[in-house]
Design a protein around this motif. Structure first.
Motif, PDB file in Angstrom:
ATOM      1  N   ARG A  59       0.849  -1.182   0.000  1.00 21.32           N
ATOM      2  CA  ARG A  59       0.000   0.000   0.000  1.00 21.32           C
ATOM      3  C   ARG A  59       0.888   1.237   0.000  1.00 21.32           C
ATOM      4  O   ARG A  59       1.943   1.257   0.647  1.00 21.32           O
ATOM      5  CB  ARG A  59      -0.916   0.019   1.222  1.00 21.32           C
ATOM      6  N   THR A  61       0.599   5.147   1.088  1.00 25.47           N
ATOM      7  CA  THR A  61      -0.249   6.076   1.826  1.00 25.47           C
ATOM      8  C   THR A  61       0.327   7.479   1.731  1.00 25.47           C
ATOM      9  O   THR A  61       1.475   7.716   2.104  1.00 25.47           O
ATOM     10  CB  THR A  61      -0.369   5.666   3.302  1.00 25.47           C
ATOM     11  N   SER A  75      -3.962  14.073  -4.182  1.00 28.77           N
ATOM     12  CA  SER A  75      -4.024  12.838  -3.406  1.00 28.77           C
ATOM     13  C   SER A  75      -5.315  12.082  -3.690  1.00 28.77           C
ATOM     14  O   SER A  75      -5.309  10.852  -3.874  1.00 28.77           O
ATOM     15  CB  SER A  75      -3.913  13.151  -1.913  1.00 28.77           C
ATOM     16  N   GLN A  76      -6.428  12.804  -3.727  1.00 33.04           N
ATOM     17  CA  GLN A  76      -7.712  12.156  -4.000  1.00 33.04           C
ATOM     18  C   GLN A  76      -7.733  11.536  -5.395  1.00 33.04           C
ATOM     19  O   GLN A  76      -8.239  10.416  -5.588  1.00 33.04           O
ATOM     20  CB  GLN A  76      -8.844  13.173  -3.877  1.00 33.04           C
ATOM     21  N   GLU A  79      -5.735   8.382  -5.410  1.00 33.11           N
ATOM     22  CA  GLU A  79      -6.435   7.328  -4.683  1.00 33.11           C
ATOM     23  C   GLU A  79      -7.555   6.734  -5.529  1.00 33.11           C
ATOM     24  O   GLU A  79      -7.790   5.521  -5.504  1.00 33.11           O
ATOM     25  CB  GLU A  79      -7.008   7.889  -3.378  1.00 33.11           C
ATOM     26  N   VAL A  85      -3.232   2.957  -3.624  1.00 31.44           N
ATOM     27  CA  VAL A  85      -2.930   4.269  -3.051  1.00 31.44           C
ATOM     28  C   VAL A  85      -4.068   4.709  -2.141  1.00 31.44           C
ATOM     29  O   VAL A  85      -5.242   4.627  -2.521  1.00 31.44           O
ATOM     30  CB  VAL A  85      -2.691   5.322  -4.154  1.00 31.44           C
ATOM     31  N   LYS A  86      -3.733   5.165  -0.939  1.00 34.17           N
ATOM     32  CA  LYS A  86      -4.700   5.714   0.001  1.00 34.17           C
ATOM     33  C   LYS A  86      -4.229   7.095   0.444  1.00 34.17           C
ATOM     34  O   LYS A  86      -3.031   7.387   0.434  1.00 34.17           O
ATOM     35  CB  LYS A  86      -4.860   4.803   1.232  1.00 34.17           C
ATOM     36  N   ALA A  87      -5.187   7.932   0.846  1.00 30.76           N
ATOM     37  CA  ALA A  87      -4.868   9.308   1.221  1.00 30.76           C
ATOM     38  C   ALA A  87      -5.291   9.577   2.653  1.00 30.76           C
ATOM     39  O   ALA A  87      -6.386   9.185   3.070  1.00 30.76           O
ATOM     40  CB  ALA A  87      -5.551  10.292   0.270  1.00 30.76           C
ATOM     41  N   GLU A 459      -9.860   3.802   4.910  1.00 29.89           N
ATOM     42  CA  GLU A 459      -9.886   4.231   3.525  1.00 29.89           C
ATOM     43  C   GLU A 459     -10.738   5.471   3.369  1.00 29.89           C
ATOM     44  O   GLU A 459     -11.778   5.625   4.010  1.00 29.89           O
ATOM     45  CB  GLU A 459     -10.443   3.097   2.672  1.00 29.89           C
ATOM     46  N   GLU A 462     -13.955   7.659  -2.212  1.00 33.68           N
ATOM     47  CA  GLU A 462     -13.454   7.843  -3.558  1.00 33.68           C
ATOM     48  C   GLU A 462     -14.399   8.737  -4.360  1.00 33.68           C
ATOM     49  O   GLU A 462     -15.609   8.714  -4.185  1.00 33.68           O
ATOM     50  CB  GLU A 462     -13.318   6.485  -4.258  1.00 33.68           C
ATOM     51  N   THR A 478     -11.671  14.207   2.577  1.00 40.65           N
ATOM     52  CA  THR A 478     -10.548  13.432   3.082  1.00 40.65           C
ATOM     53  C   THR A 478     -10.782  13.051   4.524  1.00 40.65           C
ATOM     54  O   THR A 478     -11.614  13.635   5.222  1.00 40.65           O
ATOM     55  CB  THR A 478      -9.242  14.240   2.971  1.00 40.65           C
TER      56      THR A 478
END
Length: 494
Positions: A59, A61, A75-76, A79, A85-87, A459, A462, A478
């Motif tokens: 992952r 992050t 970042s969004q 993701e 990919v996570k934000a 998470e 999205e 976020t």
């Protein structure tokens, strides 16, 4: 410094087995602040490298700590486009705060971080985390100062980096070679115990974590890296250096005063060769001999200085008795703390009383030597007196160590009431439940598995391209993280 209880003792190191599971093995955190330009190239390059070379699920992050530009939108978007990919979004600045928050919330057994500029060559990533996966080491760091490292940077940064590490070696007795390289990894079970002891929330976070880990006896693996300086780096060197020096002073003061509860994580593993009983070899004898010799050498110098001073005002016997008395009290106190590891004030008066008995034996040896010298020569030279006293003190030193070990500070069982000797692997705090072993290491899932896999516990929501801007602001889109501790605030931040 923080003295709150650590979450628990560490289990024995184990190789994480390979298998299928829904949890990534590696969580690589990229802390960012106003990095709208470099964030996307960094993530894409790192993702491509891990897809191609890393054999397990992973992952990436993005830890956005209070960016004021379009970094959260980038970042969004990343993701939404890349499943791995996570934000994260934090409303307070501080690289250390971002790392501690994300690492504390992550469910991956191996946690890592790297700077967004990717100055470190990614080929060192697998060698960095491999010792942690195998259970050989607890932390791993990239080193730009190792002999086999290949580094391209200006003389100013080279001088600052080497000077800083010399300061750490001289003031905190650090043995690792590079504290500030933005390329580190840690086992999650180690992080859960270690992070509550780290106070800094900025750039000194790395150094403080490594110093505490090293003092607690954890194993730190160093990997030589290829590193190219980023000419567009936004780090303020003077401000960062000032804060680092303040951190060095704070940590050094805490270590000297004993306010850091290192005994809660010292020697935490179940199979430490130093804890094994070896037949016919007294436990701790070698370490005690070294400590006793060091203390004895300093005490002898102290005694000779005192004798020379007292000799100016009286005879040799009076000067010897006074010098030996003062140095004996100091010698007993030093050996009690440094050689035999006795903590606290319990039994201190009894130890000093027994030390005075040992002093009496030493006084008899040295006084008898002086009496024999005076009988042989009516007016011996001062240098001759000193030579005789040194020989007599050597004999008294051997006898003193034997009496100290067998009578004054004998080995005590851990369960003996009133025992003040700190034995190895005996934490002073209550025993916490050990963590359960990790599930089998997951392999990297396929695209279909990603589509059907359950969502990560932290998470973010999205959004399709443009949806966040149309329906809500990026601040609402976020995750809002709570600090690891409610009082975790940085007075430097508004």
């Amino acid at each position: 410094m923080r003295t709150d209880s650590s979450p628990g003792t560490l289990p024995a190191r184990e190789h994480l087995p390979a298998g299928d599971a829904g949890t990534p093995v590696l969580d690589v955190v990229i802390p960012v602040y106003n990095e709208e330009k470099d964030l996307q190239p960094c993530v894409l390059r790192l993702h491509e490298h891990l897809k191609r070379t890393f054999p397990y699920a992973f992952r990436i992050t993005i830890a956005d700590n209070a960016s004021t530009d379009t970094t959260p939108l980038v970042s969004q978007r990343l993701e939404a486009e890349i499943p791995e990919v996570k934000a994260f979004r934090l409303e307070q600045k501080g690289r250390g705060r971002a790392l501690r928050t994300v690492w504390s919330a992550s469910d991956a057994p191996i946690l890592a971080y790297m700077d967004v500029d990717l100055s470190t060559d990614l080929n060192a990533l697998l060698p960095l985390v491999a010792p942690l996966i195998s259970g050989h080491s607890d932390l791993a760091i990239g080193s730009r100062l190792a002999r086999s490292s290949r580094v391209v940077r200006g003389p100013k940064r080279e001088f600052i980096s080497r000077a800083y590490n010399l300061i750490l070696r001289g003031s905190l007795q650090a043995r690792f070679s590079d504290a500030q390289c933005g390329f580190k990894a840690i086992r999650r079970d180690v992080a859960q115990v270690l992070l509550p002891l780290v106070e800094d929330t900025g750039w000194f976070f790395d150094t403080e974590m490594l110093v505490i880990a090293e003092r607690a006896g954890l194993r730190i693996h160093e990997v030589p890296v290829d590193w190219v300086d980023d000419p567009d780096s936004t780090v303020h060197i003077v401000k960062t250096a000032t804060e680092d020096l303040k951190g060095v002073w704070r940590v050094g003061k805490a270590l000297a005063s004993g306010s850091l509860p290192l005994d809660r994580i010292t020697r935490p593993f179940g199979d430490d060769p130093r804890d094994r009983e070896i037949q016919d070899v007294p436990k701790g004898l070698a370490r005690q001999l070294v400590g006793f010799c060091v203390v004895g050498g300093l005490s002898t110098l102290f005694y000779l200085v005192l004798y020379s001073a007292f000799r100016q005002f009286g005879g040799s016997q009076i000067a010897n008795a006074l010098a030996l008395l003062v140095s004996a009290v100091a010698n007993t106190a030093a050996n009690r703390r440094l050689t035999f590891g006795v903590r606290g004030r319990g039994g201190a008066v009894r130890h000093q009383a027994q030390g005075l008995v040992v002093f009496g034996i030493g006084l008899a040896l040295t006084s008898g030597s002086l009496a024999a010298l005076n009988a042989a020569s009516s007016d011996p030279a001062h240098s001759t007196e000193l030579a005789v006293l040194i020989a007599a003190n050597l004999a008294a030193t051997v006898l003193r160590f034997l009496l100290f070990r067998a009578w004054v500070f004998p080995d005590r069982d851990d369960d003996q009431p009133g025992s003040t000797v700190v034995a190895a692997h005996t934490p002073s705090s209550p025993t916490y439940p050990t963590q359960q072993p990790y599930p089998p290491l997951p392999q990297r899932p396929s695209a279909h598995q990603y589509a059907t896999a359950p969502q990560s516990p932290y998470e973010t929501t999205e959004f399709r391209a443009g949806e966040a801007a149309e329906h809500r602001s990026w601040r609402d889109a976020t995750v809002q993280l709570q600090p690891v501790r409610p009082t975790d605030t940085d007075p430097r931040n508004s």
